[in-house]
Design a protein around this motif. Sequence first.
Motif, mmCIF file in Angstrom:
data_model
loop_
_atom_site.group_PDB
_atom_site.id
_atom_site.type_symbol
_atom_site.label_atom_id
_atom_site.label_comp_id
_atom_site.label_asym_id
_atom_site.label_seq_id
_atom_site.Cartn_x
_atom_site.Cartn_y
_atom_site.Cartn_z
ATOM 1 N N LEU A 146 0.976 4.062 -2.878
ATOM 2 C CA LEU A 146 0.730 5.476 -2.585
ATOM 3 C C LEU A 146 1.885 6.335 -3.093
ATOM 4 N N ARG A 147 3.108 5.892 -2.832
ATOM 5 C CA ARG A 147 4.272 6.659 -3.308
ATOM 6 C C ARG A 147 4.278 6.777 -4.827
ATOM 7 N N LEU A 148 3.962 5.683 -5.505
ATOM 8 C CA LEU A 148 3.917 5.703 -6.961
ATOM 9 C C LEU A 148 2.839 6.658 -7.464
ATOM 10 N N ALA A 149 1.663 6.591 -6.851
ATOM 11 C CA ALA A 149 0.564 7.477 -7.264
ATOM 12 C C ALA A 149 0.923 8.936 -7.019
ATOM 13 N N LEU A 150 1.494 9.239 -5.855
ATOM 14 C CA LEU A 150 1.877 10.623 -5.553
ATOM 15 C C LEU A 150 2.946 11.117 -6.517
ATOM 16 N N LYS A 151 3.930 10.277 -6.775
ATOM 17 C CA LYS A 151 5.018 10.664 -7.678
ATOM 18 C C LYS A 151 4.482 10.864 -9.096
ATOM 19 N N SER A 152 3.605 9.959 -9.541
ATOM 20 C CA SER A 152 3.048 10.058 -10.891
ATOM 21 C C SER A 152 2.223 11.323 -11.071
ATOM 22 N N ALA A 153 1.536 11.738 -10.022
ATOM 23 C CA ALA A 153 0.696 12.933 -10.093
ATOM 24 C C ALA A 153 1.451 14.192 -9.690
ATOM 25 N N ASP A 154 2.736 14.059 -9.395
ATOM 26 C CA ASP A 154 3.564 15.168 -8.929
ATOM 27 C C ASP A 154 2.913 15.826 -7.701
ATOM 28 N N MET A 155 2.542 14.955 -6.755
ATOM 29 C CA MET A 155 1.904 15.404 -5.514
ATOM 30 C C MET A 155 2.778 15.016 -4.325
ATOM 31 N N ALA A 156 2.480 15.625 -3.179
ATOM 32 C CA ALA A 156 3.230 15.347 -1.957
ATOM 33 C C ALA A 156 2.284 15.414 -0.766
ATOM 34 N N VAL A 157 2.755 14.964 0.387
ATOM 35 C CA VAL A 157 1.928 14.998 1.593
ATOM 36 C C VAL A 157 2.654 15.725 2.716
ATOM 37 N N PHE A 158 1.835 16.295 3.598
ATOM 38 C CA PHE A 158 2.360 16.958 4.790
ATOM 39 C C PHE A 158 1.420 16.649 5.936
ATOM 40 N N GLN A 159 1.914 16.843 7.138
ATOM 41 C CA GLN A 159 1.090 16.677 8.327
ATOM 42 C C GLN A 159 1.554 17.709 9.348
ATOM 43 N N TRP A 160 0.591 18.391 9.941
ATOM 44 C CA TRP A 160 0.877 19.424 10.933
ATOM 45 C C TRP A 160 0.130 19.051 12.204
ATOM 46 N N ASP A 161 0.851 18.729 13.247
ATOM 47 C CA ASP A 161 0.255 18.457 14.558
ATOM 48 C C ASP A 161 -0.067 19.806 15.179
ATOM 49 N N VAL A 162 -1.340 20.141 15.191
ATOM 50 C CA VAL A 162 -1.769 21.465 15.639
ATOM 51 C C VAL A 162 -1.481 21.669 17.127
ATOM 52 N N VAL A 163 -1.555 20.600 17.904
ATOM 53 C CA VAL A 163 -1.348 20.703 19.351
ATOM 54 C C VAL A 163 0.112 21.006 19.680
ATOM 55 N N SER A 164 1.028 20.236 19.088
ATOM 56 C CA SER A 164 2.458 20.425 19.395
ATOM 57 C C SER A 164 3.138 21.419 18.453
ATOM 58 N N GLY A 165 2.526 21.668 17.307
ATOM 59 C CA GLY A 165 3.122 22.552 16.315
ATOM 60 C C GLY A 165 4.105 21.844 15.393
ATOM 61 N N LYS A 166 4.348 20.555 15.625
ATOM 62 C CA LYS A 166 5.315 19.805 14.817
ATOM 63 C C LYS A 166 4.732 19.526 13.433
ATOM 64 N N MET A 167 5.579 19.671 12.425
ATOM 65 C CA MET A 167 5.179 19.380 11.046
ATOM 66 C C MET A 167 6.036 18.249 10.498
ATOM 67 N N VAL A 168 5.448 17.503 9.571
ATOM 68 C CA VAL A 168 6.163 16.449 8.853
ATOM 69 C C VAL A 168 5.931 16.695 7.371
ATOM 70 N N TRP A 169 7.019 16.737 6.617
ATOM 71 C CA TRP A 169 6.940 16.919 5.176
ATOM 72 C C TRP A 169 7.524 15.692 4.488
ATOM 73 N N SER A 170 6.847 15.203 3.473
ATOM 74 C CA SER A 170 7.406 14.098 2.696
ATOM 75 C C SER A 170 8.567 14.622 1.853
ATOM 76 N N ASP A 171 9.371 13.701 1.362
ATOM 77 C CA ASP A 171 10.493 14.093 0.498
ATOM 78 C C ASP A 171 9.991 14.813 -0.750
ATOM 79 N N SER A 201 0.828 -1.205 0.000
ATOM 80 C CA SER A 201 0.000 0.000 0.000
ATOM 81 C C SER A 201 0.860 1.252 0.000
ATOM 82 N N ASP A 202 1.912 1.243 0.805
ATOM 83 C CA ASP A 202 2.825 2.384 0.868
ATOM 84 C C ASP A 202 3.504 2.609 -0.482
ATOM 85 N N ALA A 203 3.946 1.534 -1.106
ATOM 86 C CA ALA A 203 4.593 1.639 -2.419
ATOM 87 C C ALA A 203 3.614 2.163 -3.462
#
Length: 180
Positions: free
Chosen positions: A75-100, A71-73
């Motif tokens: 998703l990565r293929l679909a995101l790469k093919s569509a030139d898309m990316a993902v992010f996540q922002w923990d609103v409580v802690s303020g921490k963000m995660v950005w995909s490559d 599933s992860d592979a």
Amino acid sequence: KPLILVVQRDQAAVFQPVRREALFQFSVFGVFALVLVFALVMYQRRQQAYRKLLAASRNEQAEAAQALALSDASLRLALKSADMAVFQWDVVSGKMVWSDDFRKIWGLPADIPPSYENWRNRLHPDDLAETEKKISEAKQNRSAYQTEHQIFHPDGSAHWISAKGRFVYGDDGSPLRFEG
């Protein structure tokens, strides 16, 4: 001559108390032996069931890990093919995660840590207020976030991107994460 008296008792009557005691002891021992055998059989069955459950659990874990990797592979293929990316922002802690891929699209080198300020600093000044307003509206209205805006890469070049996201809320209704 001395008098010899022979008293004879029935043999069955002589051994009757001994037989009763032996029968009682044999019965107690027999019951104990049966309980012991039953307990051993139940223990062995339980051990076999535990081993089967453990093996099934390991198989299920391996299958789940394999399905997750696939599933992860995908998703990565679909995101790469569509030139898309993902992010996540923990609103409580303020921490963000950005995909490559997020870093690549935004032109963010690996040495820039994910943060709201670093994200905000890349937005075109003409789009900043409108973008933050749309994020605030999505949070308040519990609606999807969608916008197009310009960003600046480190080399100063401007790029248009389309961004979509959604807030995730806790049981008490407060926002936990912003994902997109």
